[in-house]
Design a protein around this motif. Structure first.
Motif, PDB file in Angstrom:
ATOM      1  N   GLU A  11       0.959  -1.385  -0.049  1.00 56.59           N
ATOM      2  CA  GLU A  11      -0.073  -0.050   0.094  1.00 56.59           C
ATOM      3  C   GLU A  11       0.902   1.270  -0.098  1.00 56.59           C
ATOM      4  O   GLU A  11       2.073   1.172   0.717  1.00 56.59           O
ATOM      5  CB  GLU A  11      -0.828  -0.014   1.438  1.00 56.59           C
ATOM      6  N   GLY A  12       0.499   2.300  -0.987  1.00 53.80           N
ATOM      7  CA  GLY A  12       1.267   3.351  -0.843  1.00 53.80           C
ATOM      8  C   GLY A  12       2.607   3.322  -1.758  1.00 53.80           C
ATOM      9  O   GLY A  12       3.093   2.376  -2.336  1.00 53.80           O
ATOM     10  N   LEU A  13       3.180   4.533  -1.796  1.00 50.60           N
ATOM     11  CA  LEU A  13       4.336   4.679  -2.620  1.00 50.60           C
ATOM     12  C   LEU A  13       5.619   4.139  -1.990  1.00 50.60           C
ATOM     13  O   LEU A  13       5.595   4.308  -0.736  1.00 50.60           O
ATOM     14  CB  LEU A  13       4.504   5.964  -2.716  1.00 50.60           C
ATOM     15  N   ILE A  14       6.449   3.713  -2.927  1.00 48.46           N
ATOM     16  CA  ILE A  14       7.781   3.324  -2.225  1.00 48.46           C
ATOM     17  C   ILE A  14       8.798   4.100  -3.018  1.00 48.46           C
ATOM     18  O   ILE A  14       8.821   4.172  -4.359  1.00 48.46           O
ATOM     19  CB  ILE A  14       8.231   1.733  -2.436  1.00 48.46           C
ATOM     20  N   ARG A  15       9.775   4.778  -2.421  1.00 52.29           N
ATOM     21  CA  ARG A  15      10.633   5.639  -3.123  1.00 52.29           C
ATOM     22  C   ARG A  15      12.127   4.951  -2.616  1.00 52.29           C
ATOM     23  O   ARG A  15      12.459   4.866  -1.594  1.00 52.29           O
ATOM     24  CB  ARG A  15      10.631   6.956  -3.075  1.00 52.29           C
ATOM     25  N   PHE A  16      13.086   5.392  -3.630  1.00 50.22           N
ATOM     26  CA  PHE A  16      14.490   4.953  -3.352  1.00 50.22           C
ATOM     27  C   PHE A  16      15.077   6.315  -3.666  1.00 50.22           C
ATOM     28  O   PHE A  16      15.211   6.845  -4.673  1.00 50.22           O
ATOM     29  CB  PHE A  16      14.985   4.029  -4.247  1.00 50.22           C
ATOM     30  N   PRO A  17      15.735   6.858  -2.553  1.00 53.38           N
ATOM     31  CA  PRO A  17      16.753   7.911  -2.523  1.00 53.38           C
ATOM     32  C   PRO A  17      17.777   7.637  -2.896  1.00 53.38           C
ATOM     33  O   PRO A  17      18.378   6.325  -2.780  1.00 53.38           O
ATOM     34  CB  PRO A  17      16.399   8.543  -1.252  1.00 53.38           C
ATOM     35  N   LEU A  18      18.732   8.614  -3.699  1.00 51.48           N
ATOM     36  CA  LEU A  18      19.942   8.315  -4.160  1.00 51.48           C
ATOM     37  C   LEU A  18      20.948   8.507  -3.039  1.00 51.48           C
ATOM     38  O   LEU A  18      21.166   9.317  -2.184  1.00 51.48           O
ATOM     39  CB  LEU A  18      20.360   9.170  -5.213  1.00 51.48           C
ATOM     40  N   LYS A  19      21.914   7.494  -2.649  1.00 46.45           N
ATOM     41  CA  LYS A  19      23.144   7.546  -1.911  1.00 46.45           C
ATOM     42  C   LYS A  19      24.218   8.422  -2.689  1.00 46.45           C
ATOM     43  O   LYS A  19      24.979   9.139  -2.014  1.00 46.45           O
ATOM     44  CB  LYS A  19      23.471   6.173  -1.325  1.00 46.45           C
ATOM     45  N   LEU A  20      24.216   8.209  -3.991  1.00 45.74           N
ATOM     46  CA  LEU A  20      25.087   8.507  -4.666  1.00 45.74           C
ATOM     47  C   LEU A  20      24.668   8.889  -6.213  1.00 45.74           C
ATOM     48  O   LEU A  20      24.269   7.678  -6.600  1.00 45.74           O
ATOM     49  CB  LEU A  20      26.476   7.736  -4.935  1.00 45.74           C
ATOM     50  N   ALA A  21      24.454   9.887  -6.653  1.00 54.35           N
ATOM     51  CA  ALA A  21      23.872  10.245  -8.002  1.00 54.35           C
ATOM     52  C   ALA A  21      25.075   9.888  -9.104  1.00 54.35           C
ATOM     53  O   ALA A  21      26.204   9.672  -8.824  1.00 54.35           O
ATOM     54  CB  ALA A  21      23.613  11.673  -8.288  1.00 54.35           C
ATOM     55  N   GLY A  22      24.577   9.322 -10.152  1.00 56.26           N
ATOM     56  CA  GLY A  22      25.563   8.768 -11.212  1.00 56.26           C
ATOM     57  C   GLY A  22      24.359   8.017 -12.342  1.00 56.26           C
ATOM     58  O   GLY A  22      23.309   8.298 -12.408  1.00 56.26           O
ATOM     59  N   VAL A  23      25.179   7.288 -13.074  1.00 55.75           N
ATOM     60  CA  VAL A  23      24.627   6.532 -14.079  1.00 55.75           C
ATOM     61  C   VAL A  23      23.482   5.420 -13.529  1.00 55.75           C
ATOM     62  O   VAL A  23      23.978   4.689 -12.814  1.00 55.75           O
ATOM     63  CB  VAL A  23      25.759   5.710 -15.032  1.00 55.75           C
ATOM     64  N   ALA A  24      22.423   5.536 -14.012  1.00 54.12           N
ATOM     65  CA  ALA A  24      21.503   4.567 -13.738  1.00 54.12           C
ATOM     66  C   ALA A  24      21.660   3.342 -14.239  1.00 54.12           C
ATOM     67  O   ALA A  24      21.980   3.093 -15.669  1.00 54.12           O
ATOM     68  CB  ALA A  24      20.118   5.090 -14.105  1.00 54.12           C
ATOM     69  N   LEU A  25      21.277   1.855 -13.585  1.00 50.07           N
ATOM     70  CA  LEU A  25      21.753   0.896 -13.992  1.00 50.07           C
ATOM     71  C   LEU A  25      20.448   0.012 -14.024  1.00 50.07           C
ATOM     72  O   LEU A  25      19.409   0.203 -13.315  1.00 50.07           O
ATOM     73  CB  LEU A  25      22.597   0.045 -13.032  1.00 50.07           C
ATOM     74  N   ASP A  26      20.295  -0.911 -14.959  1.00 54.65           N
ATOM     75  CA  ASP A  26      19.202  -1.473 -15.211  1.00 54.65           C
ATOM     76  C   ASP A  26      18.878  -2.448 -14.127  1.00 54.65           C
ATOM     77  O   ASP A  26      17.707  -2.687 -13.829  1.00 54.65           O
ATOM     78  CB  ASP A  26      19.106  -2.528 -16.434  1.00 54.65           C
ATOM     79  N   PHE A  27      20.124  -3.041 -13.561  1.00 52.64           N
ATOM     80  CA  PHE A  27      19.709  -3.863 -12.380  1.00 52.64           C
ATOM     81  C   PHE A  27      20.731  -3.216 -11.327  1.00 52.64           C
ATOM     82  O   PHE A  27      21.787  -3.083 -11.472  1.00 52.64           O
ATOM     83  CB  PHE A  27      20.461  -5.461 -12.873  1.00 52.64           C
TER      84      PHE A  27
END
Length: 187
Positions: free
Chosen positions: A43-59
């Motif tokens: 129920e509700g939104l799950i969000r992932f904050p960034l620990k370190l910004a950078g290139v997004a990975l598929d996995f």
């Protein structure tokens, strides 16, 4: 059939790193439920904050080991016909507009081959953890018994659910598709 631990390549230069997931109020959520091998009613939104910004990975594995995947992985699993072995839970990732998902594996299989593992430690009475007595305390050099796995393509091993295992078929498909962030070690 060969099987592989699927883990996160943390050494990709310039890559992102995700923190623990939070709910809509910013409160950390219980990540252990994503290791239980069952469909979850979220129920509700799950969000992932960034620990370190950078290139997004598929996995990616977040800081507590929850697998987060791009929709490319969802599409690949659908093409492989294994979408019933997982639940994809929509999430938001800080700074991203595309869809991301928690990959919640639905199978837990009793398949660890204790004799072939490098080292296996069990919870003992003197550990004063009656809730864990006889279970795996640590497994090094994990090996599985393929005869106990059946037709599963993605699962967690019973007793050591901190590991995500995929079949050779899934490994090859992810490599051929160019899924970024995924690393494999034969188990």
């Amino acid at each position: 059939m060969k099987y592989y631990e699927l883990y996160d390549d943390v050494y990709i230069p310039g890559r992102w790193h995700l923190k623990m997931p939070v709910d809509g109020r910013g409160v950390w959520i219980d990540t252990w439920r994503f290791n239980e091998g069952r469909v979850l009613d979220i129920e509700g939104l799950i969000r992932f904050p960034l620990k370190l910004a950078g290139v997004a990975l598929d996995f990616t594995l977040c800081s507590m080991g929850v697998p987060v995947v791009h929709r490319r992985v969802v599409s690949l699993f659908e093409r492989l016909g294994i979408q019933k072995e997982v639940q994809f839970i929509a999430v938001e990732v800080e700074g991203q507009t595309e869809p991301w998902f928690i990959l919640n594996t639905l199978y837990v299989i009793r398949c660890i081959d204790d004799a072939k593992c490098e080292e296996v430690f069990y919870w003992l009475p003197e550990d004063n953890r009656p809730d864990k007595l006889g279970g795996y305390r640590n497994v090094r050099g994990l090996k599985v018994d393929p005869a106990k796995i059946g037709k599963a393509n993605i699962f967690r091993p019973w007793g050591w659910k901190v590991v995500l295992i995929v079949s050779e078929r899934v490994k090859q498909a992810m490599e051929e598709e160019g899924i970024t962030g995924a690393k494999f070690i034969e188990v």
